[in-house]
Design a protein around this motif. Structure first.
Motif, PDB file in Angstrom:
ATOM      1  N   VAL A 157       0.840  -1.201   0.000  1.00  0.00           N
ATOM      2  CA  VAL A 157       0.000   0.000   0.000  1.00  0.00           C
ATOM      3  C   VAL A 157       0.871   1.245   0.000  1.00  0.00           C
ATOM      4  N   PHE A 158       1.924   1.228   0.801  1.00  0.00           N
ATOM      5  CA  PHE A 158       2.827   2.381   0.851  1.00  0.00           C
ATOM      6  C   PHE A 158       3.631   2.498  -0.436  1.00  0.00           C
ATOM      7  N   PHE A 159       4.065   1.372  -0.970  1.00  0.00           N
ATOM      8  CA  PHE A 159       4.826   1.407  -2.225  1.00  0.00           C
ATOM      9  C   PHE A 159       3.991   2.027  -3.335  1.00  0.00           C
ATOM     10  N   ASP A 160       2.739   1.598  -3.448  1.00  0.00           N
ATOM     11  CA  ASP A 160       1.855   2.156  -4.470  1.00  0.00           C
ATOM     12  C   ASP A 160       1.608   3.644  -4.237  1.00  0.00           C
ATOM     13  N   ALA A 161       1.392   4.023  -2.971  1.00  0.00           N
ATOM     14  CA  ALA A 161       1.164   5.439  -2.657  1.00  0.00           C
ATOM     15  C   ALA A 161       2.390   6.271  -3.010  1.00  0.00           C
ATOM     16  N   LEU A 162       3.577   5.768  -2.696  1.00  0.00           N
ATOM     17  CA  LEU A 162       4.801   6.507  -2.995  1.00  0.00           C
ATOM     18  C   LEU A 162       5.008   6.658  -4.505  1.00  0.00           C
ATOM     19  N   ARG A 201       7.445   0.036  13.002  1.00  0.00           N
ATOM     20  CA  ARG A 201       6.768  -0.049  11.699  1.00  0.00           C
ATOM     21  C   ARG A 201       5.304   0.358  11.818  1.00  0.00           C
ATOM     22  N   ARG A 202       4.675   0.082  12.950  1.00  0.00           N
ATOM     23  CA  ARG A 202       3.244   0.363  13.105  1.00  0.00           C
ATOM     24  C   ARG A 202       2.955   1.873  13.103  1.00  0.00           C
ATOM     25  N   TRP A 203       3.970   2.714  13.184  1.00  0.00           N
ATOM     26  CA  TRP A 203       3.751   4.159  13.159  1.00  0.00           C
ATOM     27  C   TRP A 203       3.357   4.672  11.772  1.00  0.00           C
ATOM     28  N   TRP A 204       3.685   3.952  10.718  1.00  0.00           N
ATOM     29  CA  TRP A 204       3.377   4.433   9.373  1.00  0.00           C
ATOM     30  C   TRP A 204       1.853   4.498   9.207  1.00  0.00           C
ATOM     31  N   GLY A 216      -3.372  10.148   1.181  1.00  0.00           N
ATOM     32  CA  GLY A 216      -1.918  10.119   1.219  1.00  0.00           C
ATOM     33  C   GLY A 216      -1.404   9.397   2.442  1.00  0.00           C
ATOM     34  N   ILE A 217      -0.144   9.654   2.773  1.00  0.00           N
ATOM     35  CA  ILE A 217       0.501   8.975   3.888  1.00  0.00           C
ATOM     36  C   ILE A 217       1.314   9.974   4.711  1.00  0.00           C
ATOM     37  N   HIS A 218       1.514   9.638   5.970  1.00  0.00           N
ATOM     38  CA  HIS A 218       2.503  10.354   6.772  1.00  0.00           C
ATOM     39  C   HIS A 218       3.236   9.321   7.615  1.00  0.00           C
ATOM     40  N   ILE A 229       9.934  14.236  11.212  1.00  0.00           N
ATOM     41  CA  ILE A 229       8.864  14.080  10.225  1.00  0.00           C
ATOM     42  C   ILE A 229       9.452  13.238   9.104  1.00  0.00           C
ATOM     43  N   GLY A 230       9.158  11.945   9.122  1.00  0.00           N
ATOM     44  CA  GLY A 230       9.792  11.043   8.170  1.00  0.00           C
ATOM     45  C   GLY A 230       9.348  11.242   6.749  1.00  0.00           C
ATOM     46  N   PHE A 231       8.044  11.482   6.550  1.00  0.00           N
ATOM     47  CA  PHE A 231       7.522  11.671   5.194  1.00  0.00           C
ATOM     48  C   PHE A 231       6.109  12.216   5.274  1.00  0.00           C
ATOM     49  N   ILE A 232       5.810  13.134   4.356  1.00  0.00           N
ATOM     50  CA  ILE A 232       4.456  13.660   4.164  1.00  0.00           C
ATOM     51  C   ILE A 232       4.180  13.610   2.670  1.00  0.00           C
TER      52      ILE A 232
END
Length: 297
Positions: A157-162, A201-204, A216-218, A229-232
């Motif tokens: 899911v994160f790979f696709d979002a990125l 990992r559960r923080w993503w 989106g993701i944070h 702030i790892g990623f927005i």
């Protein structure tokens, strides 16, 4: 001019590293940074340090991630270039400078000296960035309440979002990765960074509208230096609604609720919308960074 001697440091001569003047205040900036002695190098002329560099990596890294401390005495650009040119590791150079460094003759001269030395060693400027520090004194940003956040265990899911986020991006590092290996490489480099951070990992988290539309993701994170702030990122079809601020506010609250007393962040200076959101969320600029990469030639 006398012959230049370039050497790595050991326990006996480690204090040499601290003998060079520090007009950019890097000693204070790196007060909490752990540098391995074997990754520190100096250039000496007549026994006097005229250039120094500290390569840095996480506690489990076997090779450095970057150079985050590089100093050159006035008039010693070639010594600085030789220090970089002869190093065993060719990695990204992070040249940290005070906020507004071009406005002061002293810091402007110091910054330009280091830039000339880096360029002479074959490094090229990739991007200039703003660095931010949020502390509780800044106050927590308002949560707009427009999005729903949750953890997501599936890396796909994160790979696709990125991939979607980086299909239209202002981020210079992502654009460089895309030029080298396409969207898959850009997405994979972000995932590799998330995993490299020691935070859980559960923080993503993913973000949706109340109606279930993906926004989106944070990624709240701890890097080896502390909370950040790892990623927005907002997917292209959801942009123009100010959702990046929602994500940044949530990320800040998430880290503060887990005891963070200092949250670091960064964005490219050319990414005007994200820089504006950091300001709106109460994250002050504390420094600027010029990221340089080894030339391809």
């Amino acid at each position: 001019m006398t012959r230049l001697v370039i050497r790595a440091l050991d326990a006996h001569d480690a204090p040499l590293f601290d003998t060079l003047p520090d007009p950019l205040g890097l000693a204070a900036a790196h007060a909490r940074t752990v540098h391995r002695l074997e990754w520190k190098r100096v250039a000496l002329r007549d026994g006097v340090v005229v250039a120094r560099g500290a390569w840095w990596g996480g506690p489990d890294d076997t090779t450095p991630v970057n150079i985050n401390w590089f100093d050159v005495a006035e008039g010693e650009e070639e010594a600085g270039a030789a220090l970089l040119r002869t190093a065993p590791h060719r990695v990204e150079l992070e040249l940290d400078l005070p906020a507004g460094w071009r406005d002061s003759p002293v810091t402007r001269a110091a910054g330009e000296t280091r830039l000339r030395a880096a360029r002479a060693a074959g490094y090229e400027v990739l991007v200039e960035r703003y660095l931010y520090h949020w502390t509780p004194r800044c106050g927590l940003p308002e949560r707009p309440g427009r999005l729903r956040f949750r953890s997501e265990a599936d890396d796909a899911v994160f790979f696709d979002a990125l991939r979607r986020i980086h299909s239209d991006t202002l981020d210079a590092h992502a654009r460089r990765a895309i030029a080298e290996g396409g969207l898959d490489q850009a997405a994979q480099e972000e995932l590799d960074f998330f995993r490299w951070c020691p935070s859980p990992r559960r923080w993503w988290q993913v973000a949706h509208t109340p109606g279930g539309e993906f926004v989106g993701i944070h990624v709240p994170a701890h890097n080896p230096g502390g909370p950040c702030i790892g990623f927005i990122g907002v997917v292209p079809e959801q942009r123009g609604r100010g959702y990046s601020l929602d994500l940044l506010a949530e990320c800040t609250h998430f880290l503060a609720e887990r005891g963070a007393q200092l949250v670091k962040g960064a964005t490219d200076q050319a990414n005007v919308p994200m820089a504006r959101n950091f300001a709106r969320a109460g994250h002050p600029v504390v420094a600027e960074r010029i990221s340089l990469v080894p030339g391809r030639g």
